[in-house]
Scaffold this active site. Sequence first.
Site, PDB file in Angstrom:
ATOM      1  N   SER A 163      -3.160 -11.552   5.017  1.00  0.00           N
ATOM      2  CA  SER A 163      -3.705 -11.679   3.507  1.00  0.00           C
ATOM      3  C   SER A 163      -2.786 -12.167   2.557  1.00  0.00           C
ATOM      4  O   SER A 163      -3.231 -12.795   1.845  1.00  0.00           O
ATOM      5  CB  SER A 163      -3.777 -10.165   3.221  1.00  0.00           C
ATOM      6  OG  SER A 163      -2.809  -9.391   3.236  1.00  0.00           O
ATOM      7  N   LYS A 211       0.600  -1.371  -0.063  1.00  0.00           N
ATOM      8  CA  LYS A 211       0.164   0.004   0.075  1.00  0.00           C
ATOM      9  C   LYS A 211       0.849   1.393   0.070  1.00  0.00           C
ATOM     10  O   LYS A 211       0.282   2.354  -0.132  1.00  0.00           O
ATOM     11  CB  LYS A 211      -0.859  -0.093   1.200  1.00  0.00           C
ATOM     12  CG  LYS A 211      -1.780  -1.231   1.204  1.00  0.00           C
ATOM     13  CD  LYS A 211      -2.868  -1.195   0.151  1.00  0.00           C
ATOM     14  CE  LYS A 211      -3.716  -2.161   0.125  1.00  0.00           C
ATOM     15  NZ  LYS A 211      -5.001  -2.177  -0.973  1.00  0.00           N
TER      16      LYS A 211
END
Length: 454
Positions: free
Chosen positions: A273, A42
């Site tokens: 994740s 991110k």
Amino acid sequence: MPTSPILEMIGNTPILPLSHLDTGPCELFVKLENQNPGGSIKDRIALTMIEAAERSGELRPGGTIIEATAGNTGLGLALVAAQKGYRMLLVVPDKMSREKVFHLKALGAEVRLTRSDVGKGHPEYYQDLARSIAQGMPDAFYIDQFNNPANAWAHESCTGPELWRQLEQRVDAVVVGVGSGGTLGGLTRFFQRVAPQVEMVLADPEGSVLADFVETGCTGEAGSWLVEGIGEDFIPALADFELVRRAYRIPDAESLHTARLLLREEGVLAGSSSGTLLAAALRYCREQRTAKRVLTFVCDSGNKYLSKMFNDYWMLDQGLIERPREGNLRDLIARRYDEGATVTCKPNESLEVVYGRMRFHDIDQVPVMDGDRVVGLIDEWDLLRAVKDAPEHFQSPVREAMVTRLQTLAPDVPLQRLLQTFDEGHVALIVENGRFLGLITKSDVLNLWRRTLR
């Protein structure tokens, strides 16, 4: 352009071939996005979205950036905002790991926790709450990763070309998850131009609606999942499923155990994740009949999950690690004395030492042991009574403050007797033939009952 050396380190992350896992006939590679300075993939979109807002004039010097994040986008934004001198306010669901929240605050971000059990349209849903805060705050810019085209552009212009170059233009499938949808949307547009034969494979937490959409074009009712940062209860606008040929629903247990396996077998400390992505990638690879080159991502570092998925007791509490059942109260002892897991003290230790131990382990009562025999119990109320008139009594030994009239239970007594012990205000000390086995707390019973609902 980046304004500090740390921002120049975003991207160009290495690719690691996996060599110790069963990948069937395929070669499986992971792109180590945990090597970005903020610790996740991110960072890429954080820099791209903030710089796009600067160019458009939507974000002005001294302004406030507001965002809703269930994962690492907040960390990337907080890093970039701190380097560029912006105030950062983040609205995050209350299932976010403590390590991430601590990290955000250490970067100077303001964090507002909100409910993770409500859906889109509810005023406390994290995206709706962030948007409403931004609307009522002067000089605030809601960066809105879920609808911001600069999110997908980061992966179309940087991540895609980067991995294509690193793998020497030889990749057959890429396994991704979807949170905001930017990774899938950006990579899809890149590969549509340069190599439309590349398969995109969706890794979706069980309970998310995205795998349903891939397979049927419709979305069912969303469930719940523990994995952070991917999976949704709606279809993100940035997601592009045009090249997705296969979708896998990965249960929480498989995701978290796969991440732990990645650390044990390949030495890579990855987050929850990443476990979902790797589990789907391994399923895909093992299903193939011909050799393929497959890539997936280590989205972030597992050091943000040490209190959760890498904590055996958290995994036990969630029902993600199962012990052999004995059919009695032993099954309810989460932290067993014979395994060295029960926090205890000795009669001659000081009250100050024991109080520090309570705070460190976030508990409020400690059995007092003499060998394998429990000879007393001390809790915060006992400590308070001992030191309230003279703080120097913190140096007194535990034996002067502990309770010695104990009510113990044998492991084969019925559950109703355990509940009666709680109702009488006693601590459930489980003892067999004079040997201490462990404590049972009310939380242990509640966790057992909650697990039976799953």
